[in-house]
Design an enzyme around this catalytic site. Sequence first.
Site, mmCIF file in Angstrom:
data_model
loop_
_atom_site.group_PDB
_atom_site.id
_atom_site.type_symbol
_atom_site.label_atom_id
_atom_site.label_comp_id
_atom_site.label_asym_id
_atom_site.label_seq_id
_atom_site.Cartn_x
_atom_site.Cartn_y
_atom_site.Cartn_z
ATOM 1 N N ASN A 41 61.884 8.659 25.717
ATOM 2 C CA ASN A 41 62.800 8.636 26.866
ATOM 3 C C ASN A 41 62.143 7.933 28.051
ATOM 4 O O ASN A 41 60.936 8.032 28.267
ATOM 5 C CB ASN A 41 63.294 10.042 27.235
ATOM 6 C CG ASN A 41 62.212 11.055 27.529
ATOM 7 O OD1 ASN A 41 61.113 10.985 26.979
ATOM 8 N ND2 ASN A 41 62.511 12.002 28.388
ATOM 9 N N GLU A 43 62.896 7.487 32.140
ATOM 10 C CA GLU A 43 63.718 7.966 33.249
ATOM 11 C C GLU A 43 63.693 6.995 34.423
ATOM 12 O O GLU A 43 62.774 6.192 34.568
ATOM 13 C CB GLU A 43 63.222 9.348 33.690
ATOM 14 C CG GLU A 43 63.381 10.366 32.566
ATOM 15 C CD GLU A 43 63.014 11.782 32.959
ATOM 16 O OE1 GLU A 43 62.385 11.981 34.027
ATOM 17 O OE2 GLU A 43 63.366 12.697 32.175
ATOM 18 N N CYS A 52 67.740 7.857 26.791
ATOM 19 C CA CYS A 52 67.170 8.828 25.852
ATOM 20 C C CYS A 52 66.309 8.145 24.788
ATOM 21 O O CYS A 52 66.522 6.975 24.437
ATOM 22 C CB CYS A 52 68.283 9.573 25.129
ATOM 23 S SG CYS A 52 69.250 10.649 26.179
ATOM 24 N N GLU A 54 66.276 8.644 21.581
ATOM 25 C CA GLU A 54 66.996 8.269 20.350
ATOM 26 C C GLU A 54 67.585 6.863 20.482
ATOM 27 O O GLU A 54 67.491 6.044 19.569
ATOM 28 C CB GLU A 54 68.139 9.240 20.068
ATOM 29 C CG GLU A 54 67.711 10.670 19.794
ATOM 30 C CD GLU A 54 67.642 11.539 21.045
ATOM 31 O OE1 GLU A 54 67.239 11.037 22.119
ATOM 32 O OE2 GLU A 54 67.989 12.720 20.940
ATOM 33 N N CYS A 83 71.675 14.430 22.607
ATOM 34 C CA CYS A 83 72.798 14.590 23.542
ATOM 35 C C CYS A 83 74.049 13.928 22.969
ATOM 36 O O CYS A 83 74.000 13.188 21.980
ATOM 37 C CB CYS A 83 72.437 13.992 24.901
ATOM 38 S SG CYS A 83 72.552 12.190 24.946
ATOM 39 N N CYS A 86 74.009 10.060 22.673
ATOM 40 C CA CYS A 86 73.185 9.586 21.547
ATOM 41 C C CYS A 86 73.873 9.855 20.215
ATOM 42 O O CYS A 86 73.768 9.048 19.289
ATOM 43 C CB CYS A 86 71.815 10.247 21.581
ATOM 44 S SG CYS A 86 70.763 9.589 22.892
HETATM 45 N N1 THU Z 1 66.752 13.201 26.549
HETATM 46 C C1 THU Z 1 66.507 12.459 25.436
HETATM 47 O O1 THU Z 1 65.619 11.608 25.415
HETATM 48 N N2 THU Z 1 67.276 12.692 24.337
HETATM 49 C C2 THU Z 1 68.285 13.601 24.282
HETATM 50 O O2 THU Z 1 68.995 13.658 23.299
HETATM 51 C C3 THU Z 1 68.496 14.526 25.393
HETATM 52 C C4 THU Z 1 67.783 14.216 26.648
HETATM 53 C C5 THU Z 1 65.933 12.951 27.740
HETATM 54 C C6 THU Z 1 66.666 12.328 28.893
HETATM 55 C C7 THU Z 1 65.830 12.785 30.057
HETATM 56 O O3 THU Z 1 64.757 11.882 30.211
HETATM 57 C C8 THU Z 1 65.268 14.118 29.613
HETATM 58 O O4 THU Z 1 65.404 14.178 28.215
HETATM 59 C C9 THU Z 1 65.951 15.324 30.239
HETATM 60 O O5 THU Z 1 67.322 15.247 30.078
#
Ligand code: THU
Length: 127
Positions: A41, A43, A52, A54, A83, A86
């Site tokens: 991930n 940000e 994300c 994935e 999520c 994704c």
């Molecule tokens: N996140 C992912 O990388 N994958 C997911 O399926 C859910 C959330 C990340 C996004 C963000 O950087 C952190 O987790 C918190 O939401």
Amino acid sequence: MKDSVVKEAMAMRKQAVAPYSNYTVGAAVLTKSGEIIGGCNVESSSYGLTCCAERIAIYNALSAGHKKFNALAVATANGGKPCGACRQVIWDICGDITIYIADGNGNLFETTSADLLPDAFGEDMLP
Ligand code: THU
């Protein structure tokens, strides 16, 4: 192959750029040709621009020319599942594949993209 894709997802957590949530996520896809490609991930200070792990793993693999996938693994500290956004991208790009979900204590949950996104919208709905 299962062990390798899960291991790569776990390793990818270390690359996460997650200064706002501190929630590190690693992912990896197993291509039909047997290659494993990871993502983490990333940000943004403008939170909505975050991507994300994935999707980054899938986009990395597509960018390297891979088109067919057999499995995706995702690793977090607490076994968080992909999520909604994704799930749609996994379905669109990979179809019905095996999904491995690992936590930081060595637990592994196995499911499929069809089970994660029942009654999915997809290309078959488009004219
Ligand atoms: N996140 C992912 O990388 N994958 C997911 O399926 C859910 C959330 C990340 C996004 C963000 O950087 C952190 O987790 C918190 O939401």
